[in-house]
Structure formats: C-alpha cells, structure tokens
Write a protein that holds these residues in place. Structure first.
Motif, PDB file in Angstrom:
ATOM      1  N   LEU A  23       7.045  -2.126  -8.880  1.00 25.22           N
ATOM      2  CA  LEU A  23       6.081  -3.170  -9.226  1.00 25.22           C
ATOM      3  C   LEU A  23       5.382  -2.897 -10.546  1.00 25.22           C
ATOM      4  CD1 LEU A  23       2.886  -2.122  -8.636  1.00 25.22           C
ATOM      5  CD2 LEU A  23       3.780  -2.108  -6.325  1.00 25.22           C
ATOM      6  N   LEU A  29       0.320  -6.190  -9.800  1.00 28.16           N
ATOM      7  CA  LEU A  29       0.315  -6.332  -8.345  1.00 28.16           C
ATOM      8  C   LEU A  29       0.280  -7.801  -7.933  1.00 28.16           C
ATOM      9  CD1 LEU A  29      -2.260  -3.511  -7.489  1.00 28.16           C
ATOM     10  CD2 LEU A  29       0.169  -3.485  -6.944  1.00 28.16           C
ATOM     11  N   SER A  32       3.759  -9.383  -8.458  1.00 22.47           N
ATOM     12  CA  SER A  32       4.748  -8.907  -7.480  1.00 22.47           C
ATOM     13  C   SER A  32       4.314  -9.182  -6.044  1.00 22.47           C
ATOM     14  CB  SER A  32       4.982  -7.411  -7.663  1.00 22.47           C
ATOM     15  OG  SER A  32       3.780  -6.694  -7.442  1.00 22.47           O
ATOM     16  N   GLN A  42       1.880  -7.931  -4.366  1.00 18.86           N
ATOM     17  CA  GLN A  42       1.622  -6.686  -3.656  1.00 18.86           C
ATOM     18  C   GLN A  42       0.167  -6.241  -3.787  1.00 18.86           C
ATOM     19  OE1 GLN A  42       4.703  -3.587  -3.704  1.00 18.86           O
ATOM     20  NE2 GLN A  42       5.907  -4.926  -5.028  1.00 18.86           N
TER      21      GLN A  42
END
Length: 724
Positions: free
Chosen positions: A11, A119, A122, A124
């Motif tokens: 990521l 983040l 992605s 995440q």
C-alpha cells in the motif's frame, strides 16, 4: 538481527520503499533521500504503524474527542477547554523553536498526510474511521505540537496539589478530637523534608553540597498566618478543582485510547571504573502505562549528523530516549514542584484582586462539537498567573505553571542530545519541564542533570497550600540553571533513579513524594556492591519488577516490635504470582494503616485518599513514635500490628493466592510482572561504540503481524537488538 529487504507493505508508494527498511520486528529505519527529508519519511512510517492511535492522541490533546465519539467524551473536552491552550498558542510555541526544529514538525506532518492518502487510496485506513463514520483530517504541525505538549505536561511537571491539601486541612478542622492539633497532623502527613530519603546524587558526589539553594520550611507561625488568609470552603466546594488540577477526566480518556496517562520511569547508568567491561552501561525504562497498542513506538532515524535509534511517541518527531553511536541517554519524571495554586478574592464575576491591583479576567471562548448533539460552549477564564480552576462565592483559585507556554523548549533540549555533548553543550539549559536526565558516552563519561524550571517562592509562605496572591507576588523567579542538581562522573561510579529525590537538600513542596521509604532503594539493593556488569543491570530490572518496595523498610521494624506477627506473615518481600503470602502482606499494610490512623484522623476525605495520603514513611514513623502526634494512642506497637494481622488474615481467606501482577494485551495471554518499563533499553559501549537492546510490548504496530510479536520477549525478559 537482519534488516529485511521487504519494506513497507504494498500500500505504500514505491518512491518511499528504498528509504524505509524494517527489521524482523517491524521496527522502521528511515533515511533521507530525493526531495523528501528524513522527517517526512519518519512521519510516513509512524502513521503507517499507528495512525488510529495518533488520531486519538491529537483529539485528546486538543479537546476534540466528542466531535467524533459523542457525548460521553464531553467532560474530557470540557476539562481541556477550561485550562488548555488555544490553537494560536500552540503555533506561537512552534515559532519560538529554531528553524530546523520547526521544519522537522512541518515535514513530519507532510509525511503523515502522504501515508493517510496512500491508505485512503488503497482503502486500508484503520477500521476505527469506518466504525465511527468520519474521515481523517490532514495532520498538521500543530497536531504534533499539541501531542508533544501534553506528553511533556504529563511526565515533566509536579505540584498543583495545594487545593487537595487545603481540603485535607479543612477536613482535619472538622474533627473535634483534633482541636488544636490540626496543623500537627498536617505536618506529619505533608512533611517538607526527610533527611533519610534516598537520593540520586550522594552528598559525597554533590558539587553543590556547600553552596546549594536553600529550601526553608515555614515556621508554625508562618503556616498559621498563611492559612488564616485562605477562605473556609467545604470539601464539596473544592473537589471539582482537585479533579481539574489533576486532569482526572483527561487522564481517564487517555488511558482508554492508549495515549500517555501514567507517570513513572527508572534509570541506571554505570561508569567505566565501576563497570566490569571498563566501558559505560545505561538502562532506561520509562513507565508510561500498558495498552494495546503500546503507548510508545520504536524507530531508527538516519540523519546527516548520524544515526539514532530508540523510543519515539506517535505524533512527535524524533527519538526521545535512545542512543546514537557515541551516546546513550534516558529520562525519568523529575516530580519537582513546578506549579502552584494562587488564591485571589473577587467581588464579582469579572474582576479579582491581585498583587498588581484589581484585574479583569481574560476570557477565552471554546466550542466543543458533539457528534449527534449540540455544540457545547465553554469560556476559559485566566488571571495574570494562569487559568482559573475554581471560582466559588468570590474565591478564585488559578494555576500558575513555571513552564507555561514554554513546554516545547524541553523538546528542543531532548532533540539536541544525540549529537551534542551534554557535558559541554548548553542544550539542556533550554529545558523547562522537570526530568531526570542521564547519559553515557563513548569517551567514558556518565552524567546526570535535574532539568526544568523550578520557582523560587516568596519567603514566609507555606508551599503546601494555595498562595494568597492579593498582596504579594508568589514567585521571585526560577532557580538558576547552574544551581540545579547535576553531576559528571561521580566518584561512586554509578547513578540510579526511580523518580526519587535528586539530592539531600531538595525539598518536597506541596506533595510528600520523597521520604525514607522509596522504590529507588530496590534498585540499589539489586545491584552488586562491587563491579557491575550488563547482566547485573539486566537482572536488577528483573528483580525490581517483583520486589515489594515497602517491605525492605517494614520488615526490620516488625522484627524489632513484634517478631511473632512477622513470623505469622511468612512473607519475604517477593511479589510473585501464585504467592499465598503476598495477598496477606498487602492486606496487612492496608489494615496497619487503618489501625494506626483511623482513631485519630477518621477516614480522611475518602477511602482512596486515606490510602494515598498516609504514606509508608509515615506508617514507619508512627510505629516508632517519631511523629508529632502520637497515633498509637496509648497502645503498644505490638497490639496495633497484631490487630492488623488478624484483620488481614480474615480479609484474604477467600483469596488464597496472588493473581494481580500481570499485564493484559487484548485477548493475548497475560504477561506477568507489570512493574517494568513500557519501553526498556539496555545500552553498553563496546570498543567506544554504543550497542543497545530493547523491548516494547506488545509490538511496534497497532495491527498486523507486528502488533503482538514482542510479547514473547516480555514473558521471557529477553531483549532484541537495536539497529543503528
């Protein structure tokens, strides 16, 4: 330990990979490269490991929890609003730093934001954002300043206990049986100076033993005159201000979200002449509480000046405790009396009478946004000395802090340590917060300095209770830097500290922290009398996690006064899990305190305060008849001891074994013996270069494979290498 070629997960943008390595425990090593500074990459790496923790920390530090977590956090935010800084005041502190440190905060924030964006793209981001339905706002340099200031205030100050003491004295006046003896009991409970207290610098090693600052205890007449100038308020009047002075609600929330909340720490430094290797050794163990994730983080930073590795706090750029190739250092809380409560009379809600004449309150509006609720408006009131903690029936109490609006100067001091010689550099002169600073270097030097701004108070006042500020300026200035306790290469060959008294001539102030009984004695007892090895230091840390600090002092007194009760206890001072003697011994001390003092002083303000105020040193003095008031009240010591033992045995019939000395990390198996450092570092010098080992349970990350991978180290008391 081999540094992995596997860098941050997929990521992370590829442009950062060649500048951030991770070891097998996930500890990042960041290096400057390209157009991005090392602090940009440090911010990126820490946010990758601890973004959700950082989110909570910045909100706790600025009173913004209720905005995303709801009404249950309003009280914490209110507590901040009543005493905290404005955004402009945080910005002003940052602007006072040298340009290189300002750039550090700005670059670190940019790195955090780059990680947030990676983040986000992605998908995440930490799950807390989705759970509480909000997106992370950009991280700012101000966020890091607020987190840093809160850290420094948590661990680097002492004092502001005067309202608590005023409540105690007011309670004592309500006890008819104490009539005329209230001040005697108060003097016993809140002693000014104890010559038997354990010190970091011995009299033999103290460079100022014949020329030190004088701490003059108030006479009885001065104390009575001082108390007569203070208003008669009830416990119910004072209790809200006691909680506010102690930041009780903010501390509770900080513990909940794994922000710094607990004060402690110990340190040992050994000189070459005392070391078996002929080179220095340093152990540093900050005690900041146990949470998941860990309160602190670890990383290595490769700067143009060199490499430094150790402990950082998520949200704050830089290594706070650690080592470079040439130097190792540690910090413990200094607990100096750096704050006072000042009392002013007020005729209305707009003005107060001060030593500068009648003054108007400064009013600063704060707004607390509440998720799912209406915005709460709070007006912070300030006097010339600081924020108002209590304004009741024309009586105003404000908190005066020696470090106010200057906390970041202490950051500057610590940040300069890795590559500046503390023996010659003026860097520690900048420190405003109270810390015990220890260091060792590749040249074979060891040293200690008691850092911070400590006020010189107006003579004739009693520092234990609020200072009447209507006619007299409460402070004359600060103790000069040159007069603060310090030592370089002590003749004894080593130094230890566990937040204990720095030197014999230093006084307690408003809180009787330092007496004959203090935990530093356990470190001294755990070290051998002759030469000291790295293994000796490591074993000392293992030992003090299990030893009862009071028993070393209480056992010989019991042996002299009531040997039969000592035999019946069957306790040797080792606090071990599954011990049958430990619960009885703990209950015995509680009951001994009750047996000694209840008949004379009643229950004090509350059961918890009864246990806290009547300290172990006072228990010993009372048993030995060395107090102003005779708490034995016609009884023999053996009668008091025997009664306490019988009660303790009855108390523990249903709890035959000890199960309390462990730490819990989520659903992971418990780790025994919590009386250790949150982060632990042992550094030894080999061939003129520092080599360190560390332990930071449960792990470096808040999720993933490195969230709990240091728990096996903690269970086994094993340390992993620190990599420069």
């Amino acid at each position: 330990m081999i540094w992995s070629a596997l860098l941050l997960p997929v990521l992370v943008n590829q442009q950062f990979e060649s500048f951030t390595e991770r070891d097998s425990f996930g500890v990042a090593k960041v290096v400057a490269g390209g157009e991005k500074s090392v602090w940009f990459r440090a911010g990126f790496a820490v946010a990758h490991d601890r973004l959700w923790q950082m989110e909570n920390s910045r909100r706790v530090s600025q009173g913004k929890m209720a905005e995303v977590f709801g009404a249950s956090f309003v009280n914490s935010d209110k507590e901040y609003a009543v005493t905290g800084y404005t955004p402009g005041e945080y910005d002003a502190q940052l602007k006072k730093l040298p340009a290189e440190y300002q750039d550090r905060f700005v670059d670190y924030a940019a790195g955090v934001n780059a990680c947030i964006e990676a983040l986000r793209k992605s998908q995440q981001l930490p799950p807390g954002y989705k759970k509480y339905e909000f997106e992370p706002e950009p991280w700012t340099a101000r966020d890091s300043v607020a987190v840093c200031v809160r850290l420094l205030q948590q661990f680097g100050k002492g004092g502001a206990g005067e309202i608590r003491n005023l409540a105690l004295f007011g309670y004592l006046k309500t006890q008819a049986k104490l009539k005329g003896k209230e001040l005697d009991v108060f003097d016993d409970v809140a002693w000014f100076q104890d010559p038997e207290a354990t010190c970091t610098i011995s009299d033999r090693d103290d460079p100022q033993r014949d020329s030190h600052v004088k701490f003059v205890a108030p006479t009885r007449a001065q104390s009575l005159a001082h108390l007569a100038q203070l208003p008669n308020l009830t416990l119910f009047d004072l209790l809200p201000a006691v909680r506010l002075a102690e930041k009780a609600e903010q501390t509770r929330i900080a513990e909940l979200v794994a922000a710094p909340y607990k004060v402690g720490s110990y340190c040992v430094v050994v000189s070459p002449k005392k070391s078996t290797s002929g080179e220095p050794i340093l152990l540093s163990a900050p005690q900041m509480g146990w949470q998941t994730p860990s309160i602190v983080h670890e990383m290595t930073i490769v700067q143009k000046e060199g490499s430094v590795t150790g402990m950082d706090l998520p949200g704050v750029p830089g290594i706070l405790i650690g080592h470079s190739a040439e130097r190792a250092w540690g910090l413990t809380s200094g607990v100096a009396d750096t704050e006072d409560i000042i009392y002013y009379p007020s005729n209305d809600n707009k003005t107060y009478r001060s030593y500068e004449g009648v003054k108007s309150f400064i009013e600063i509006p704060f707004e607390i946004k509440v998720k799912g609720g209406e915005t709460v408006k709070v007006v912070q009131k300030r006097t010339i000395d600081g924020p108002v903690l209590l304004n009741v029936r024309g009586n105003v109490f404000a908190r005066k802090s020696a470090f106010r609006n200057r906390e970041l100067q202490s950051y500057e001091s610590v940040a300069s340590v890795p590559f500046a010689d503390p023996a010659t550099s003026p860097s520690t002169r900048q420190a405003t917060m109270s810390f015990n600073f220890f260091w060792a270097d590749a040249k074979g030097n060891i040293g200690y300095r008691y850092m911070g701004s400590v006020p010189e108070r107006t003579p004739g006042t009693d520092p234990r209770v609020p200072i009447p500020g209507e006619k007299v300026n409460p402070w004359l200035g600060m103790i000069p830097f040159e007069k603060m306790p310090s030592v370089l290469n002590p003749a004894t060959g080593f130094l230890t500290n566990w937040n204990n008294k720095p030197v014999s001539w230093w006084a307690n102030g408003d809180t009787p922290v330092w007496g004959k009984v203090f935990r530093n004695s356990e470190i001294l007892a755990a070290l051998p009398p002759g030469q000291i090895s790295t293994q000796n230091v490591e074993i000392a840390a293992w030992t003090i996690a299990r030893r009862d600090e009071f028993w070393r002092f209480l056992e010989p007194v019991l042996r002299r006064l009531d040997r039969s009760s000592l035999t019946a206890l069957g306790y040797d001072g080792w606090q071990l899990d599954d011990s049958t003697a430990t619960p009885v011994a703990q209950a015995f001390v509680k009951r001994l305190r009750e047996q000694l003092f209840t008949a004379t002083v009643g229950g004090l303000v509350s059961p918890d305060y009864f246990q806290q105020a009547l300290q172990p040193t006072l228990i010993l003095r009372a048993l030995e008849g060395r107090t102003t008031v005779n708490y034995l009240a016609g009884r023999k010591p053996s009668e008091v001891i025997g009664a306490a033992l019988r009660q303790a045995q009855e108390d523990t019939k249903a709890r035959p074994k000890s199960v309390i000395f462990s730490v819990t990390f989520g659903t992971e198996p418990k780790v025994p013996y919590m009386n250790r450092g949150t982060f632990m570092q042992i550094v030894e010098f080999r061939g003129g270069k520092a080599s360190g080992r560390s332990m930071n349970m449960p792990g470096v990350a808040e999720s993933g494979v490195h969230a709990f991978d240091q728990l096996p180290l903690g269970r086994a008391w094993v340390y992993k290498p620190m990599k420069l």
